[in-house]
Design a protein around this motif. Structure first.
Motif, PDB file in Angstrom:
ATOM      1  N   ALA A   1       0.830  -1.209   0.000  1.00 36.88           N
ATOM      2  CA  ALA A   1       0.000   0.000   0.000  1.00 36.88           C
ATOM      3  C   ALA A   1       0.864   1.259   0.000  1.00 36.88           C
ATOM      4  O   ALA A   1       0.549   2.236  -0.690  1.00 36.88           O
ATOM      5  CB  ALA A   1      -0.926  -0.022   1.210  1.00 36.88           C
ATOM      6  N   ARG A   2       1.953   1.252   0.767  1.00 38.17           N
ATOM      7  CA  ARG A   2       2.856   2.418   0.808  1.00 38.17           C
ATOM      8  C   ARG A   2       3.503   2.662  -0.554  1.00 38.17           C
ATOM      9  O   ARG A   2       3.585   3.793  -1.033  1.00 38.17           O
ATOM     10  CB  ARG A   2       3.925   2.207   1.880  1.00 38.17           C
ATOM     11  N   VAL A   3       3.986   1.580  -1.192  1.00 39.99           N
ATOM     12  CA  VAL A   3       4.613   1.724  -2.509  1.00 39.99           C
ATOM     13  C   VAL A   3       3.568   2.184  -3.542  1.00 39.99           C
ATOM     14  O   VAL A   3       3.859   3.044  -4.383  1.00 39.99           O
ATOM     15  CB  VAL A   3       5.255   0.394  -2.957  1.00 39.99           C
ATOM     16  N   PHE A   4       2.370   1.645  -3.452  1.00 39.57           N
ATOM     17  CA  PHE A   4       1.284   2.023  -4.360  1.00 39.57           C
ATOM     18  C   PHE A   4       0.990   3.520  -4.232  1.00 39.57           C
ATOM     19  O   PHE A   4       0.907   4.255  -5.230  1.00 39.57           O
ATOM     20  CB  PHE A   4       0.058   1.176  -4.017  1.00 39.57           C
ATOM     21  N   GLU A   5       0.880   4.011  -2.989  1.00 41.75           N
ATOM     22  CA  GLU A   5       0.601   5.432  -2.776  1.00 41.75           C
ATOM     23  C   GLU A   5       1.758   6.295  -3.291  1.00 41.75           C
ATOM     24  O   GLU A   5       1.546   7.322  -3.951  1.00 41.75           O
ATOM     25  CB  GLU A   5       0.377   5.698  -1.284  1.00 41.75           C
ATOM     26  N   GLY A   6       3.012   5.845  -3.047  1.00 41.95           N
ATOM     27  CA  GLY A   6       4.165   6.580  -3.544  1.00 41.95           C
ATOM     28  C   GLY A   6       4.212   6.594  -5.070  1.00 41.95           C
ATOM     29  O   GLY A   6       4.568   7.610  -5.684  1.00 41.95           O
ATOM     30  N   TYR A   7       3.847   5.481  -5.674  1.00 43.98           N
ATOM     31  CA  TYR A   7       3.812   5.395  -7.141  1.00 43.98           C
ATOM     32  C   TYR A   7       2.838   6.425  -7.718  1.00 43.98           C
ATOM     33  O   TYR A   7       3.156   7.148  -8.673  1.00 43.98           O
ATOM     34  CB  TYR A   7       3.409   3.974  -7.552  1.00 43.98           C
ATOM     35  N   GLU A   8       1.648   6.495  -7.152  1.00 42.29           N
ATOM     36  CA  GLU A   8       0.641   7.430  -7.658  1.00 42.29           C
ATOM     37  C   GLU A   8       1.086   8.881  -7.470  1.00 42.29           C
ATOM     38  O   GLU A   8       0.854   9.731  -8.343  1.00 42.29           O
ATOM     39  CB  GLU A   8      -0.694   7.201  -6.941  1.00 42.29           C
ATOM     40  N   GLU A   9       1.764   9.175  -6.365  1.00 39.44           N
ATOM     41  CA  GLU A   9       2.259  10.537  -6.141  1.00 39.44           C
ATOM     42  C   GLU A   9       3.307  10.921  -7.187  1.00 39.44           C
ATOM     43  O   GLU A   9       3.263  12.013  -7.766  1.00 39.44           O
ATOM     44  CB  GLU A   9       2.852  10.649  -4.738  1.00 39.44           C
ATOM     45  N   ILE A  10       4.252  10.025  -7.442  1.00 38.84           N
ATOM     46  CA  ILE A  10       5.291  10.298  -8.457  1.00 38.84           C
ATOM     47  C   ILE A  10       4.655  10.461  -9.833  1.00 38.84           C
ATOM     48  O   ILE A  10       5.029  11.350 -10.611  1.00 38.84           O
ATOM     49  CB  ILE A  10       6.324   9.165  -8.465  1.00 38.84           C
ATOM     50  N   ARG A  11       3.698   9.610 -10.140  1.00 39.34           N
ATOM     51  CA  ARG A  11       3.052   9.672 -11.454  1.00 39.34           C
ATOM     52  C   ARG A  11       2.364  11.018 -11.681  1.00 39.34           C
ATOM     53  O   ARG A  11       2.491  11.630 -12.742  1.00 39.34           O
ATOM     54  CB  ARG A  11       2.052   8.516 -11.597  1.00 39.34           C
ATOM     55  N   ARG A  12       1.668  11.482 -10.652  1.00 39.12           N
ATOM     56  CA  ARG A  12       0.978  12.773 -10.788  1.00 39.12           C
ATOM     57  C   ARG A  12       1.977  13.928 -10.875  1.00 39.12           C
ATOM     58  O   ARG A  12       1.808  14.857 -11.672  1.00 39.12           O
ATOM     59  CB  ARG A  12       0.011  12.970  -9.626  1.00 39.12           C
ATOM     60  N   GLU A  13       3.029  13.885 -10.040  1.00 44.39           N
ATOM     61  CA  GLU A  13       4.031  14.964 -10.045  1.00 44.39           C
ATOM     62  C   GLU A  13       4.727  15.088 -11.396  1.00 44.39           C
ATOM     63  O   GLU A  13       5.028  16.180 -11.869  1.00 44.39           O
ATOM     64  CB  GLU A  13       5.074  14.702  -8.953  1.00 44.39           C
ATOM     65  N   ARG A  14       4.977  13.964 -12.023  1.00 44.92           N
ATOM     66  CA  ARG A  14       5.721  13.960 -13.300  1.00 44.92           C
ATOM     67  C   ARG A  14       4.802  13.990 -14.522  1.00 44.92           C
ATOM     68  O   ARG A  14       5.276  13.892 -15.647  1.00 44.92           O
ATOM     69  CB  ARG A  14       6.616  12.717 -13.363  1.00 44.92           C
ATOM     70  N   ASN A  15       3.520  14.104 -14.289  1.00 41.97           N
ATOM     71  CA  ASN A  15       2.542  14.134 -15.389  1.00 41.97           C
ATOM     72  C   ASN A  15       2.671  12.880 -16.260  1.00 41.97           C
ATOM     73  O   ASN A  15       2.755  12.946 -17.487  1.00 41.97           O
ATOM     74  CB  ASN A  15       2.719  15.387 -16.244  1.00 41.97           C
ATOM     75  N   LEU A  16       2.676  11.726 -15.590  1.00 40.32           N
ATOM     76  CA  LEU A  16       2.770  10.441 -16.279  1.00 40.32           C
ATOM     77  C   LEU A  16       1.412   9.761 -16.309  1.00 40.32           C
ATOM     78  O   LEU A  16       0.602   9.914 -15.395  1.00 40.32           O
ATOM     79  CB  LEU A  16       3.780   9.525 -15.573  1.00 40.32           C
ATOM     80  N   LEU A  17       1.199   8.989 -17.343  1.00 34.21           N
ATOM     81  CA  LEU A  17      -0.082   8.307 -17.516  1.00 34.21           C
ATOM     82  C   LEU A  17       0.189   6.833 -17.773  1.00 34.21           C
ATOM     83  O   LEU A  17       0.903   6.475 -18.713  1.00 34.21           O
ATOM     84  CB  LEU A  17      -0.835   8.913 -18.712  1.00 34.21           C
ATOM     85  N   ASP A  18      -0.333   5.966 -16.917  1.00 37.18           N
ATOM     86  CA  ASP A  18      -0.234   4.538 -17.204  1.00 37.18           C
ATOM     87  C   ASP A  18      -1.535   4.076 -17.859  1.00 37.18           C
ATOM     88  O   ASP A  18      -2.487   4.849 -18.006  1.00 37.18           O
ATOM     89  CB  ASP A  18       0.090   3.720 -15.939  1.00 37.18           C
ATOM     90  N   PHE A  19      -1.572   2.816 -18.276  1.00 34.32           N
ATOM     91  CA  PHE A  19      -2.720   2.338 -19.045  1.00 34.32           C
ATOM     92  C   PHE A  19      -4.009   2.368 -18.222  1.00 34.32           C
ATOM     93  O   PHE A  19      -5.085   2.673 -18.747  1.00 34.32           O
ATOM     94  CB  PHE A  19      -2.456   0.921 -19.562  1.00 34.32           C
ATOM     95  N   GLU A  20      -3.903   2.071 -16.937  1.00 38.91           N
ATOM     96  CA  GLU A  20      -5.110   2.066 -16.107  1.00 38.91           C
ATOM     97  C   GLU A  20      -5.628   3.494 -15.896  1.00 38.91           C
ATOM     98  O   GLU A  20      -6.846   3.735 -15.971  1.00 38.91           O
ATOM     99  CB  GLU A  20      -4.813   1.416 -14.744  1.00 38.91           C
ATOM    100  N   SER A  21      -4.724   4.435 -15.652  1.00 43.59           N
ATOM    101  CA  SER A  21      -5.150   5.826 -15.478  1.00 43.59           C
ATOM    102  C   SER A  21      -5.776   6.371 -16.758  1.00 43.59           C
ATOM    103  O   SER A  21      -6.691   7.196 -16.711  1.00 43.59           O
ATOM    104  CB  SER A  21      -3.944   6.696 -15.089  1.00 43.59           C
TER     105      SER A  21
END
Length: 728
Positions: free
Chosen positions: A173-193
């Motif tokens: 859960a911690r890694v998942f939350e950190g992943y989403e934070e990095i993704r939003r900060e860097r304006n990244l889009l994965d397939f699910e998003s």
């Protein structure tokens, strides 16, 4: 196009599906029953009847390969403008188009792999993870996102689902939350998003939803048993309050539950839409009755899933074929070597290598079969390795072809592509050496694709349909300028480059020559004349971590998918030990219970061993030989060779000339190992030559006279067709 003509050639059930022009429609289609044929003809019939405009149809599938095949069929049926896309491709197109209006600013960067971002998130959280653990974490994040689980809810969700997390749920859960934070900060889009944002855009912006729903009014979704909650959310957003939806799938091929897919949307479709038309496709056109019987017996032992028994009992439509084989081996190397020998025999008897597959449960099982096939001189391709269009030689080839088109592009396609690819390594015959051969095979597949497209574009106007056609195998020689019907092939280089660019965009690769090695998951949606299901032991299939009843049943369905890939020849095997001399403690898979012979001695296994696994001793030192290459020459690798080097050179020169004349790779004539065995044993007659491994009946008839002449120190005879051509 005449709507009635579109329906020609369909069987009664396919016809029922194609005539159900208005949704909701549910097509339950067993393996090999022609589901793609049914839904493409249904779409073409709807277009030809005026029920739907081409541009208003959206056909959704799960792989770029399936989408490409669907587009090709629709084009041939007179509906080339129908959109056939994956969920992700359709969502990306819509999101990209509306991004300036909805969000503004620079669009996000799409990431193909989560690994780098997951690795950064793990480091930031102080979670130690090697590459394998990072992959597991990425998969767990994907499962969470497709099932709409947020980081804060992960721990309770994974417990409720009975799912085993790759590490402590609190750390995931911690890694998942950190992943989403990095993704939003860097304006990244994965397939699910991407899917989630598209669905949110349609839900929150009614004016955009109205435009999208006005564009797409007629929906078809293939492989509906593999839909996950996030994809269903997007599909519902596309539909709105409409129900013009046709879904097709097979509950028996549900093999992605671990990734969040659920068959419930398919099995409960009639409950969700009480007025739905439900059609069952049961006629199996792919497999022989013997293979179909195994498939039906596998499913009979399964438990119903997803609400109600929707299992499909297949009815074979093909003539009888050989009985499936069940073979037990002492160890994995023995199993791999025996499979390679069987494959060599099939190739010798005329089965193209590209029509043979070795399927296994885990990718780690591939290495033994790669080695065994390489030792036997049999070409192979590993499905799931480097993507075709990402290979360096293919990138160079596409660049070359695009450049040639800029210089004109209107010249006929037939006879144009091979000369353009020759400087990149497309020689008349395949070179020796694995790396060079793999490069050649990629380029040959591209040249074959050009020939296939030339023939396909010509087929509609062919004056002698069925007589024309491209060479049967990549590298088998250029397509002549004219079809046997007397008319030229009209496709141009422009046509080919246009098709190629579409395939690059959708990763729709051409078929490669060589035996296919693939995991059971990667094999879904494919088929071959001959299939070898290997490593069928407890702990491998079902996999050791399949602990619950539901997980075991999914493994059974995976076995069913493997069985139904075979058209004619089906071999099932397992090994009692991992390595020679190891403890023989393994047990055959429980899924074989009731299928294989009841006798533990397995008479079929004894017959197989007496035929292909007899004891072979070194003719120099007398030791028993186990390695395939050593058995072929009847000599230990480190024992001194006693062959005539001049004879071996003459044999290789003859093979080179023969391969060039026939337009095939040299190893298709004879492998190096076989030629060395001939040089060492110097057979003096047909009987002695036929006993050499690699010299089957077909090769004996085709090349035996020439080989025996060379062994006798004589000139090989000139093939009849050449003598006739030279002598008039």
């Amino acid at each position: 196009m005449d709507p009635d003509r579109v329906l020609e050639g369909l069987d009664p059930e396919q016809l029922e599906a194609a005539r159900a022009l208005r949704g909701p429609v549910c097509i339950l289609a067993g393996a090999g029953t022609g589901k793609t044929r049914a839904i493409t003809h249904r779409i073409a019939h709807a277009v030809a009847s005026g029920v739907a405009a081409e541009q208003q149809v959206l056909a959704v599938t799960f792989t770029t390969r399936a989408a490409g095949e669907m587009r090709g069929r629709l084009r041939a049926l007179g509906a080339p403008r129908v959109q056939a896309r994956t969920f992700h491709a359709a969502a990306l197109r819509q999101l990209s188009y509306f991004w300036p209006q909805v969000v503004g600013g620079p669009p996000p960067t799409l990431i193909d792999s989560k690994l780098q971002v997951v690795a950064r998130a793990a480091r930031d959280c102080g979670v130690e993870a090697d590459r394998t653990a990072l992959r597991d974490l990425a998969s767990e994040i994907e499962w969470s996102k497709v099932t709409q689980v947020r980081p804060a809810d992960y721990e309770s969700a994974v417990a409720k689902a009975g799912r085993t997390a790759p590490m402590a749920p609190v750390e995931v859960a911690r890694v998942f939350e950190g992943y989403e934070e990095i993704r939003r900060e860097r304006n990244l889009l994965d397939f699910e998003s991407m899917l989630e944002l598209t669905a949110a855009m349609l839900a929150e912006r009614p004016e955009i939803a109205e435009r999208v729903r006005d564009q797409y009014r007629y929906f078809v979704v293939d492989e509906f048993q593999d839909v996950n909650p996030l994809q269903k959310l997007l599909l519902d957003a596309w539909l709105g309050d409409r129900d013009d939806l046709c879904v097709v799938g097979d509950p028996g091929q549900t093999i992605y539950s671990f990734a969040g897919a659920t068959p419930a949307y398919l099995t409960r479709f009639a409950a969700a839409y009480p007025h739905a038309t439900v059609v069952r496709l049961v006629r199996d056109y792919r497999s022989t009755p013997q293979v179909v019987k195994v498939a039906n017996d596998v499913l009979k032992r399964s438990r119903p899933i997803g609400g109600g028994d929707q299992r499909i009992e297949l009815v074979a439509q093909r003539p009888d074929g050989p009985d499936p084989s069940y073979t037990e081996y002492d160890d994995e190397p023995a199993e791999a070597s025996a499979v390679a020998r069987r494959i060599a025999a099939l190739v010798d008897s005329g089965t193209p290598a590209r029509e043979i597959a070795v399927l296994f449960r885990t990718n780690s099982q591939s290495a033994a079969y790669e080695q065994a096939l390489a030792d036997a001189g049999i070409a192979f391709t590993v499905r799931g390795a480097t993507r075709f269009f990402e290979r360096q030689e293919i990138k160079q080839a596409v660049h070359t072809l695009r450049g040639a088109r800029q210089g004109g592009g209107g010249e006929p396609l037939a006879g144009t592509v091979r000369p353009l690819l020759a400087p990149l390594g497309l020689t008349p015959a395949a070179p020796e050496g694995r790396q060079a051969r793999e490069r050649w095979e990629s380029l040959a597949a591209l040249a074959q694709l050009a020939d296939d497209i030339a023939v396909e574009r010509h087929r509609g106007s062919c004056a002698a349909p069925g007589e024309g056609g491209a060479p049967a195998a990549p590298g088998a020689g250029p397509l002549p300028a004219e079809c046997p019907c007397g008319r030229p092939y009209t496709a141009t280089l422009d046509d080919f480059v246009e098709e190629l660019e579409a395939r690059v965009a959708t990763e729709h690769a051409p078929e490669m020559e060589g035996v296919t090695l693939a995991s059971l998951h990667a094999a879904k949606g494919l088929e071959w004349d001959a299939v070898f299901l290997v490593g069928l032991t407890e702990g491998t299939l079902p996999i050791v971590y399949a602990e619950t009843d539901e997980q075991v049943e999914e493994e059974r369905r995976l076995f069913y998918v493997g069985v139904t890939r075979a058209r004619e020849y089906l071999s099932m095997s397992w090994a009692l030990a991992r390595s020679p001399g190891g403890r023989k403690g393994r047990r055959p898979s429980r899924f074989l219970d009731g299928l294989r012979p009841a006798s533990p001695s397995l008479a079929s296994n004894r017959r197989d061993r007496s035929r292909t696994g007899k004891v072979v001793r070194c003719r120099i030192c007398g030791n028993t030989l186990t390695d395939a290459a050593e058995r072929k020459v009847a000599r230990c690798a480190d024992c001194p060779a006693d062959y005539d080097e001049a004879l071996l050179e003459r044999l290789k020169e003859w093979r080179k000339d023969t391969a060039q004349r026939q337009g095939v790779p040299a190893y298709v004539v004879f492998t190096d190992a076989t030629l060395q065995a001939v040089a060492e044993l110097e057979p003096s007659g047909v009987s002695e030559l036929s006993r050499i491994s690699g010299v089957g009946a077909v090769k004996l008839e085709r090349y035996g006279e020439a080989v025996l002449a060379l062994c006798a120190g004589e000139e090989p005879p000139v093939p009849e067709e050449e003598g006739e051509r030279d002598g008039g």
